[in-house]
Design an enzyme around this catalytic site. Structure first.
Site, mmCIF file in Angstrom:
data_model
loop_
_atom_site.group_PDB
_atom_site.id
_atom_site.type_symbol
_atom_site.label_atom_id
_atom_site.label_comp_id
_atom_site.label_asym_id
_atom_site.label_seq_id
_atom_site.Cartn_x
_atom_site.Cartn_y
_atom_site.Cartn_z
ATOM 1 N N GLU A 122 0.818 -1.213 0.000
ATOM 2 C CA GLU A 122 0.000 0.000 0.000
ATOM 3 C C GLU A 122 0.856 1.268 0.000
ATOM 4 O OE1 GLU A 122 -3.109 0.533 -0.371
ATOM 5 O OE2 GLU A 122 -3.434 2.532 0.421
ATOM 6 N N VAL A 147 10.520 6.675 2.580
ATOM 7 C CA VAL A 147 11.804 6.876 3.264
ATOM 8 C C VAL A 147 11.970 8.377 3.438
ATOM 9 C CG1 VAL A 147 14.322 6.635 3.085
ATOM 10 C CG2 VAL A 147 12.833 4.775 2.293
ATOM 11 N N GLY A 192 19.689 2.897 -0.077
ATOM 12 C CA GLY A 192 19.300 1.481 -0.152
ATOM 13 C C GLY A 192 18.199 1.084 0.822
ATOM 14 N N ILE A 193 17.636 2.046 1.565
ATOM 15 C CA ILE A 193 16.629 1.690 2.585
ATOM 16 C C ILE A 193 15.310 1.277 1.927
ATOM 17 C CG2 ILE A 193 15.319 2.510 4.588
ATOM 18 C CD1 ILE A 193 17.704 4.472 5.088
ATOM 19 N N ASN A 241 4.775 10.496 -10.282
ATOM 20 C CA ASN A 241 5.886 10.170 -9.386
ATOM 21 C C ASN A 241 6.951 9.355 -10.133
ATOM 22 O OD1 ASN A 241 7.543 9.638 -7.234
ATOM 23 N ND2 ASN A 241 5.935 8.823 -5.895
ATOM 24 N N TYR A 246 10.803 1.409 -8.702
ATOM 25 C CA TYR A 246 10.177 0.077 -8.814
ATOM 26 C C TYR A 246 10.625 -0.634 -10.088
ATOM 27 C CZ TYR A 246 7.167 0.906 -4.791
ATOM 28 O OH TYR A 246 6.713 1.127 -3.524
HETATM 29 N N1 ACO Z 1 15.608 7.033 -10.281
HETATM 30 C C1 ACO Z 1 16.076 5.834 -10.699
HETATM 31 N N2 ACO Z 1 16.371 4.827 -9.870
HETATM 32 C C2 ACO Z 1 16.182 5.063 -8.579
HETATM 33 C C3 ACO Z 1 15.692 6.267 -8.062
HETATM 34 C C4 ACO Z 1 15.402 7.286 -8.987
HETATM 35 N N3 ACO Z 1 14.962 8.490 -8.585
HETATM 36 N N4 ACO Z 1 15.618 6.193 -6.720
HETATM 37 C C5 ACO Z 1 16.072 4.962 -6.413
HETATM 38 N N5 ACO Z 1 16.404 4.292 -7.532
HETATM 39 C C6 ACO Z 1 16.951 2.961 -7.631
HETATM 40 C C7 ACO Z 1 18.354 2.978 -7.123
HETATM 41 O O1 ACO Z 1 19.239 2.978 -8.236
HETATM 42 C C8 ACO Z 1 18.475 1.739 -6.330
HETATM 43 O O2 ACO Z 1 19.027 0.698 -7.088
HETATM 44 P P1 ACO Z 1 20.298 -0.095 -6.506
HETATM 45 O O3 ACO Z 1 19.806 -0.724 -5.203
HETATM 46 O O4 ACO Z 1 20.627 -1.066 -7.562
HETATM 47 O O5 ACO Z 1 21.325 0.958 -6.261
HETATM 48 C C9 ACO Z 1 17.065 1.309 -6.030
HETATM 49 O O6 ACO Z 1 16.194 2.132 -6.784
HETATM 50 C C10 ACO Z 1 16.794 1.415 -4.551
HETATM 51 O O7 ACO Z 1 17.071 2.741 -4.101
HETATM 52 P P2 ACO Z 1 16.975 3.069 -2.565
HETATM 53 O O8 ACO Z 1 18.126 3.914 -2.122
HETATM 54 O O9 ACO Z 1 16.792 1.779 -1.846
HETATM 55 O O10 ACO Z 1 15.637 3.904 -2.496
HETATM 56 P P3 ACO Z 1 15.231 4.940 -1.345
HETATM 57 O O11 ACO Z 1 15.680 4.502 -0.003
HETATM 58 O O12 ACO Z 1 15.641 6.291 -1.781
HETATM 59 O O13 ACO Z 1 13.637 4.826 -1.370
HETATM 60 C C11 ACO Z 1 11.586 5.630 -2.230
HETATM 61 C C12 ACO Z 1 12.925 4.966 -2.578
HETATM 62 C C13 ACO Z 1 10.863 4.799 -1.185
HETATM 63 C C14 ACO Z 1 10.741 5.680 -3.504
HETATM 64 C C15 ACO Z 1 11.876 7.059 -1.682
HETATM 65 O O14 ACO Z 1 12.454 7.818 -2.704
HETATM 66 C C16 ACO Z 1 10.637 7.778 -1.161
HETATM 67 O O15 ACO Z 1 10.247 7.623 -0.010
HETATM 68 N N6 ACO Z 1 10.012 8.603 -2.015
HETATM 69 C C17 ACO Z 1 8.859 9.413 -1.616
HETATM 70 C C18 ACO Z 1 7.625 8.553 -1.329
HETATM 71 C C19 ACO Z 1 7.257 7.668 -2.490
HETATM 72 O O16 ACO Z 1 7.293 8.048 -3.641
HETATM 73 N N7 ACO Z 1 6.880 6.420 -2.145
HETATM 74 C C20 ACO Z 1 6.417 5.425 -3.105
HETATM 75 C C21 ACO Z 1 4.951 5.639 -3.327
HETATM 76 S S1 ACO Z 1 4.220 4.275 -4.189
HETATM 77 C C22 ACO Z 1 3.825 3.146 -3.002
HETATM 78 O O17 ACO Z 1 4.007 3.421 -1.873
HETATM 79 C C23 ACO Z 1 3.316 1.794 -3.370
#
Ligand code: ACO
Length: 166
Positions: A85, A89, A97-98, A126, A133
């Protein structure tokens, strides 16, 4: 160092604070009215909602992210799945990586429970979350439209419902 653990009913207030931060990010504050009391009830194991959450915390115990999910069901697979849902972070902890670790932990839970899919919805503007994802292997479902019956529509439909068979 950030660790991930299962949230308990005692974490309801912490989760609600994070949910409100997510709602602000998604520009949906006008629709967000999370209740600590209800979430506390719903996170209890005996609750019917089946709502579960993971919390990411620093070594000092500060909550910096969460994932909230519940089971759904596929008639085509006659099998349970998971619906993710929300994922969030805190801005200063992103890119470490969280978020990926939270989703991977949800995937581990799905696998352990025999789920064959994890469904989720992302707001279409977004791009960052969509890219995130995509990097985790998620595919868009372009041939589906997301619909909702809101509270008023439910009331209207329920009022017109035929009586249940005895
Ligand atoms: N563009 C491309 N790739 C990305 C991006 C980006 N902006 N952000 C992360 N990634 C990739 C990274 O390359 C990484 O890959 P790797 O593990 O091979 O290096 C992978 O995604 C994981 O990145 P994390 O550092 O683990 O991601 P993060 O901790 O920054 O969390 C999140 C990602 C949750 C989307 C964060 O940016 C956030 O909270 N955003 C605001 C809220 C949001 O949009 N939530 C999702 C709503 S949809 C839903 O909840 C179902």
């Amino acid at each position: 160092m950030v660790s991930i653990r299962t949230a308990t009913p005692d974490d309801a207030k912490t989760l609600v604070d994070l949910i409100l931060e997510l709602a602000a990010f998604e520009q949906l504050m006008d629709r967000a009215e999370p209740s600590v009391e209800l979430l506390e009830q719903h996170l209890a194991e005996e609750a019917l909602t089946g709502c579960e959450a993971l919390l990411a915390e620093t070594e000092r115990g500060t909550a910096v992210g969460f994932a909230l999910f519940f089971h759904n069901y596929s008639t085509f697979q006659t099998n349970v799945g998971l619906h993710l849902e929300d994922l969030f972070v805190k801005p200063t902890y992103r890119g470490e990586g969280i978020g990926g670790a939270l989703v991977r932990r949800v995937a581990r839970i799905a696998e352990e429970r025999g789920c064959r899919r994890i469904d989720l919805a992302v707001l279409d503007w977004n791009d960052e979350a969509i890219a995130f994802y995509d990097a985790l292997g998620a595919e868009p479902l372009d041939d589906w439209t997301t619909l909702r019956l809101d509270e008023d529509a439910i009331e209207e439909a329920a009022t017109a419902a035929p009586p249940a068979a005895a």
